[in-house]
Write a protein that holds these residues in place. Structure first.
Motif, PDB file in Angstrom:
ATOM      1  N   LYS A  63      68.079  82.134  60.293  1.00 29.98           N
ATOM      2  CA  LYS A  63      67.936  81.001  59.621  1.00 29.98           C
ATOM      3  C   LYS A  63      66.517  80.176  59.743  1.00 29.98           C
ATOM      4  N   MET A  64      66.140  80.093  61.044  1.00 25.95           N
ATOM      5  CA  MET A  64      64.814  79.419  61.202  1.00 25.95           C
ATOM      6  C   MET A  64      63.611  80.306  60.722  1.00 25.95           C
ATOM      7  N   ARG A  65      63.814  81.768  60.749  1.00 22.90           N
ATOM      8  CA  ARG A  65      62.713  82.382  60.283  1.00 22.90           C
ATOM      9  C   ARG A  65      62.689  82.355  58.656  1.00 22.90           C
ATOM     10  N   LEU A  66      64.066  82.295  58.058  1.00 24.90           N
ATOM     11  CA  LEU A  66      64.028  82.160  56.482  1.00 24.90           C
ATOM     12  C   LEU A  66      63.643  80.859  56.233  1.00 24.90           C
ATOM     13  N   ARG A  67      63.794  79.866  57.072  1.00 29.38           N
ATOM     14  CA  ARG A  67      63.412  78.281  56.903  1.00 29.38           C
ATOM     15  C   ARG A  67      62.077  78.202  56.643  1.00 29.38           C
ATOM     16  N   ARG A  68      61.223  78.966  57.659  1.00 32.36           N
ATOM     17  CA  ARG A  68      59.812  79.023  57.563  1.00 32.36           C
ATOM     18  C   ARG A  68      59.163  79.643  56.175  1.00 32.36           C
ATOM     19  N   GLU A  69      59.844  80.794  56.025  1.00 26.63           N
ATOM     20  CA  GLU A  69      59.361  81.480  54.766  1.00 26.63           C
ATOM     21  C   GLU A  69      59.704  80.788  53.567  1.00 26.63           C
ATOM     22  N   LEU A  71      59.334  74.178  59.923  1.00 26.64           N
ATOM     23  CA  LEU A  71      60.701  74.471  60.773  1.00 26.64           C
ATOM     24  C   LEU A  71      61.153  73.098  61.062  1.00 26.64           C
ATOM     25  N   MET A  72      60.740  72.183  60.419  1.00 22.10           N
ATOM     26  CA  MET A  72      61.277  70.505  60.596  1.00 22.10           C
ATOM     27  C   MET A  72      62.705  70.478  60.003  1.00 22.10           C
ATOM     28  N   PRO A  73      63.581  69.956  60.957  1.00 21.73           N
ATOM     29  CA  PRO A  73      65.012  69.711  60.641  1.00 21.73           C
ATOM     30  C   PRO A  73      65.080  68.840  59.304  1.00 21.73           C
ATOM     31  N   GLY A  74      66.116  69.380  58.498  1.00 22.15           N
ATOM     32  CA  GLY A  74      66.435  68.613  57.176  1.00 22.15           C
ATOM     33  C   GLY A  74      67.191  67.306  57.426  1.00 22.15           C
ATOM     34  N   ALA A 125      72.549  66.181  67.641  1.00 24.04           N
ATOM     35  CA  ALA A 125      70.997  66.328  67.243  1.00 24.04           C
ATOM     36  C   ALA A 125      70.566  67.754  66.955  1.00 24.04           C
ATOM     37  N   PRO A 126      69.650  68.007  66.064  1.00 22.90           N
ATOM     38  CA  PRO A 126      69.232  69.178  65.874  1.00 22.90           C
ATOM     39  C   PRO A 126      68.241  69.594  67.058  1.00 22.90           C
ATOM     40  N   TYR A 127      68.163  70.915  66.989  1.00 22.76           N
ATOM     41  CA  TYR A 127      67.384  71.555  68.127  1.00 22.76           C
ATOM     42  C   TYR A 127      65.903  71.045  67.971  1.00 22.76           C
ATOM     43  N   SER A 128      65.170  71.197  69.116  1.00 21.19           N
ATOM     44  CA  SER A 128      63.793  70.485  68.904  1.00 21.19           C
ATOM     45  C   SER A 128      62.797  71.482  68.302  1.00 21.19           C
ATOM     46  N   LEU A 129      61.868  70.831  67.666  1.00 22.19           N
ATOM     47  CA  LEU A 129      60.792  71.573  66.911  1.00 22.19           C
ATOM     48  C   LEU A 129      60.314  72.856  67.895  1.00 22.19           C
TER      49      LEU A 129
END
Length: 70
Positions: free
Chosen positions: A39-45, A50-53, A3-7
């Motif tokens: 990766k999370m910082r770049l995903r938000r940008e 930050l929702m998992p894909g 499972a992906p990490y929580s939001l």
């Protein structure tokens, strides 16, 4: 599948980076990898959230109704 990490964890990680902590410091605090924090910082940008894909792969061709028939 893992499972992906929580939001909540994703938001805490990016929030700590926003407050000035390095990705390595955040990773050590939260028990994750520093590359994941980046990766999370770049995903938000890139995406604005930050929702998992969705997991990679093709969409199922067999519907639930067909699966029941089998």
């Amino acid at each position: 599948m893992i499972a992906p990490y929580s939001l909540d964890l994703r938001e805490r990680a990016v929030g700590l980076v926003d407050e000035g902590a390095s990705s390595l410091e955040v990773a050590e605090m939260l028990g994750v990898s520093d590359s994941w924090v980046r990766k999370m910082r770049l995903r938000r940008e890139a995406l604005g959230h930050l929702m998992p894909g969705w997991p990679p792969g093709k969409e199922r061709k067999l519907t639930e109704a067909h699966e029941e028939e089998l």
